[in-house]
Design a protein around this motif. Structure first.
Motif: not given
Lengths: 821, 116
Positions: A388-393
């Motif tokens: 999720t972090q990799a996607f959002e950021r």
């Protein structure tokens, strides 16, 4: 209450109430007298948890976000159970269904959405109401009704195999009622899953006792007085005593339509979450359409509410919503799943996949240019936080892609930044690693800009700037300070572009040194000078007082500086069309000056590289061609395909159009460089769709005008501004865009950022429909700049400053200046 | 070739010719003795001289932008303070030289007391 502005909020759902909360935390209680209207006779509750109320896991009280008392405590007048039927925009008042009317100074529309009702025969009884046994699943009352009916039903059908339908199915199943999920599509949860994941989910559901029927179109509700069954398009039927309809949602946009606001799928808003038609009407949540998208999830809604509150309270009038990346993590009938971004890969994407149907586990990741653009996780959430972090950021991913799917070695921490090695290079231009950024923060830097200045990270091509900002925030652990200068035209003068333009006009500041004198007390900022020079030229035209020291070296000597201090010379070749005679002349000049490298450029021109500054005037004179402006923050060139003369697919004369465009816009200075192209047909051979401005011929003698495209460090397909009927119209509309960009962009802000920041809807409204009545003014201002155009290479014979083209003084001191290689 | 004016104090003082060779707010490259130097004339006044090339990748400092006494290299935007020679974008120093003006408006550079 006197002196306060009157704020009316239509809608008391999650979006409306959240927007008001955000306004209150920004001191909005002092500024506004707030009135809220809600259909439902409750305070505000968490709609996401309705399924828990349905299953009985939670009481209705437990999902309340703002109880009725909250409104009184915060001085909010709540009209619950009252519906606004019309907005009188000229009179600035709202009318309610109980004949009440109320004045407003500012209005927030947060009417949300309602269930989509598929067209079913027999849905409605003779009394004009839904037949007994028909339910929707949207409100607390709906929950109560479904629960009550399920207790006495033998079999229920749920129409819709999406998230809401499966939650309803799970709720009903808990009352020992047989449940059939009827889905029109080929698999369950088509919004969040792909076909293999949908198949796995289906077998998991079936193992729990839910019947799933796919590819089934419901056509009629059977039964006279009440529901007795469903009929399908394939001729089959399903006897049942209740039907829950969960086939999607429709934005409640009618109020916008009746009030004359621009409404497409929902009410169209700008980046401040205001209606594009009325600066005093804000729209938030599921009834708002931002840059063509309508969001039905909660995270985007929170973001929108924050922007709205910043803007309406004046806390940050530059606050802008840029759209959200869509990701959800949920639990359907005990099955955990996460889905983000794209569901299906494109041909050029990298797909990382794992499937273990027996255990109900499925993972698919879609990687594009080293970044995660889509993910589906089913049945195993161990990497969900990381992904999720990799996607959002938009973080770079580990090279060993299997690490994205599994915890290979030690259990992973909760944070990607934590996992990231200190040595990982973040800025690939200047070779700055994560550890360098951390050290800079520990040394006291608290803004992204300060860290970038200190480490050089993000100061190359700029494509890692976002990531650097995220890392700085992470290292600062919440102590990060926002750098206000990101909103300024240039960092050295604390004003956004429109304000700076106004100031310059009002005080008649005609030179860069004068701007510093008046606006900063004489404190010069070197890197702000070229931006100011460009803006002053745009504003004053021939009345601009040109100070050459304010220009970057390229624009002092009209050539592009190279790594060894020599220059590159690109003469103008409009439309990429040259002649044998011209080529001969270029060849002769290149030989005579021993030009080290002659190269064909991507812009369909010829580049003579490695020319000493001292040789520039002579070379220009002997070429006898005008400058191609391949060095400035300005109009660069317009590339074109062959067009109609020879190409067997050509629909429009792209070459002639490119030449016309170049003749019109040559040399115009602008906040960032402008690269253009024309394509004679939608095959787009000249890549016009990824240029700052592009024109693509379509059948019928017309041209689609693309703006904000990019294919450099950043890749973006342009947005269609409009379709033009003729070459003249292409040039006129492009001109409006260029001038608007010149007057409103921040210095060095390329068109792709500018278009995203302003929003294509707003650009269309201002430039195509002329809603603000400024189009004629833009055209006039541009015309003035164009008529002042003079080929800068004419300075060859008349240098403007002392030793303008001298590499080394005194002249001829050593042989070095005239070095020939 | 500039005349060697003075060699006392162990330094070398060379004339660079008239100040008007450098436009206000800009810099120019000079050859003095066997040294290459960049000489600047910022709008805030004074005349400053530094080594000719950027310590980063050899960019021609004379072609840089000036803001007060801050100089920005044209290649990769490294920044320097002209008065002290301090590298503002990282640390370290570039060589600076003292320049004085004669009564006729000629620039005289002192190569002897250049800072390291």
């Amino acid at each position: 209450m006197s002196g306060k502005r009157r704020l009316v909020v239509v809608g008391n759902g999650m979006a409306g109430a959240r927007a008001v909360e955000e306004i209150l935390t920004r001191g909005g209680g002092e500024q506004f007298a707030i009135a809220m209207f809600g259909d439902e006779p409750y305070g505000n509750y968490n709609r996401i948890l309705l399924s828990h109320v349905l299953t009985g896991e939670q009481d209705p009280d437990e999902i309340v976000l703002n109880p009725i008392e909250w409104y009184a405590e915060n001085g909010i007048m709540l009209h619950s159970g009252v519906r606004i039927v019309e907005i009188d925009r000229p009179g600035k008042a709202v009318f309610c269904d109980n004949a009440l009317w109320l004045h407003y100074d500012q209005l927030v529309i947060a009417t949300g959405s309602r269930p989509f009702m598929p067209p079913l025969e027999g849905l409605v009884g003779r009394d004009g109401r839904y037949k007994p046994g028909i339910f929707v699943f949207r409100t607390l009352d709906d929950c109560r009704h479904i629960a009550a009916a399920a207790q006495s039903s033998g079999r229920a059908a749920v129409i819709g195999g999406g998230l809401l339908g499966l939650e309803a199915a799970r709720g009903v199943l808990g009352y020992s009622c047989e449940v059939h999920v009827i889905e029109l599509g080929p698999y369950l949860m088509t919004q969040q899953l792909d076909a293999p994941a949908g198949a796995i989910l289906k077998s998991t559901m079936e193992a729990m006792g839910v019947h799933v029927q796919l590819g089934k179109k419901s056509t009629a509700v059977l039964g006279e007085g009440r529901v007795e069954g469903l009929a399908f398009a394939d001729g089959g039927t399903l006897p049942c005593d209740m039907v829950v309809i969960a086939a999607g949602i429709v934005p409640n946009r009618e109020l916008g339509v009746r009030s004359g606001l621009t409404v497409e799928r929902a009410i169209v808003v700008d980046d401040h979450m205001r209606s594009v038609d009325d600066p005093d009407i804000y729209v938030v949540g599921e009834c708002a359409q931002h840059r063509g998208r309508v969001y039905g999830l909660v995270a985007p809604l929170w973001e929108q509410a924050r922007v709205l509150a910043d803007h309406i309270t004046g806390r940050d009038t530059g606050a802008a919503y840029h759209g959200s990346k869509l990701g959800t993590k949920l639990k359907v009938m005990g099955v955990e799943l996460a889905s983000m971004g794209t569901v299906e890969a494109e041909a050029s994407d990298e797909v990382v996949q794992f499937s273990e149907p027996r255990r109900g586990v499925y993972k698919k990741l879609i990687v594009r240019e080293g970044r995660l653009t889509g993910a589906i996780l089913l049945g195993d959430m161990s990497k969900a936080a990381f992904l999720t972090q990799a996607f959002e950021r938009d973080l770079p991913l580990p090279e060993a892609r299997r690490e994205l799917l599994f915890d290979i070695a030690a259990p992973s921490g909760p944070s990607t930044f934590q996992d990231m090695a200190d040595a990982l290079q973040i800025c690939n231009c200047n070779g700055v690693a994560k550890g360098d950024i951390g050290r800079s923060v520990r040394a006291g830097a608290r803004t992204a800009r300060a860290v970038m200045e200190a480490t050089r990270a993000g100061l190359g091509c700029g494509s890692c700037k976002g990531m650097v900002g995220e890392l700085v925030a992470w290292f600062c652990e919440g102590q990060v300070e926002e750098d206000p200068s990101v909103h300024y035209y240039v960092p050295g003068i604390p004003m956004p572009t429109p304000e700076l333009v106004r100031s310059i006009r009002e005080r008649s500041l005609r030179s860069v040194s004068r701007v510093f004198e008046v606006l900063t007390g004489g404190v010069e900022d070197a890197t702000s000078k070229p931006g100011l020079a460009s803006l002053l030229r745009t504003i004053w035209g021939r009345d601009y007082e040109d100070e050459r020291d304010a220009r970057f070296i390229n624009e002092r000597v009209h050539a592009n500086i190279q790594k060894d201090g020599t220059f590159s010379v690109i003469p103008q070749i409009p439309g990429g069309v040259t002649t044998p005679a011209q080529l001969k002349r270029i060849a002769e000049v290149a030989e005579r000056y021993r030009v080290p490298l002659v190269k064909i450029t991507g812009g369909q021109r010829i580049d003579l590289l490695g020319v000493e500054k001292d040789n520039l005037p002579g070379l220009w004179t002997e070429l006898g061609m005008p400058s191609g402006h391949a060095y400035g923050k300005s109009y660069r060139t317009c590339k074109s395909c062959v067009g109609t003369d020879f190409c067997r697919f050509g629909l429009g004369d792209s070459t002639r159009l490119a030449i016309q465009i170049e003749e019109r816009f040559q040399g115009l200075e602008s906040p960032g460089k402008m690269k253009l192209a024309t394509a004679g047909c939608p095959r787009n051979c000249s890549e016009a769709m990824v240029k700052d401005l592009g024109a693509v011929a379509v059948e019928g003698g017309r041209w689609e005008i693309y703006v904000g495209g990019a294919a450099g460090a950043h890749v973006r397909k342009g947005d269609v501004l409009c379709v033009a009927e003729s070459h003249d119209e292409v040039i006129r509309m492009m001109g409006r865009f260029i001038q608007y960009y010149r007057e409103n962009a921040r210095y060095l802000e390329r068109s792709y950022s500018f278009v995203e920041r302003i929003g294509i809807e707003r650009l269309r409204a201002v430039l195509v429909e002329d809603r603000e009545g400024i189009a004629a003014g833009l055209e006039q201002a541009l015309e003035a700049s164009i008529s002042d155009y003079r080929d800068p290479w004419l300075e060859a014979g008349r240098p403007v400053t002392a030793n303008q083209f001298a590499t080394l003084l005194p002249k001829g001191a050593s042989g070095e200046a005239a070095r020939a290689r | 070739m500039p005349a060697d004016l003075d060699t006392k104090h162990g330094g070398r003082r060379l004339s660079l010719g008239p100040l008007c060779q450098i436009p206000v707010g800009e810099g120019r490259g000079f050859e003095a003795g066997n040294e290459r130097i960049a000489v600047f004339r910022p709008r805030c006044g004074g005349v400053y001289a530094t080594q000719a090339h950027c310590p980063h990748r050899g960019g021609p400092l004379a072609d840089g932008l000036l803001g007060g006494t801050t100089l920005v290299c044209p290649l990769h935007a490294w920044r320097f303070d002209l008065a002290s020679g301090e590298v503002l974008t990282g640390g370290g120093r570039i060589t600076t030289y003292r320049v004085v003006l004669t009564a006729d408006g000629d620039m005289v550079i002192d190569l002897g007391i250049g800072s390291p």
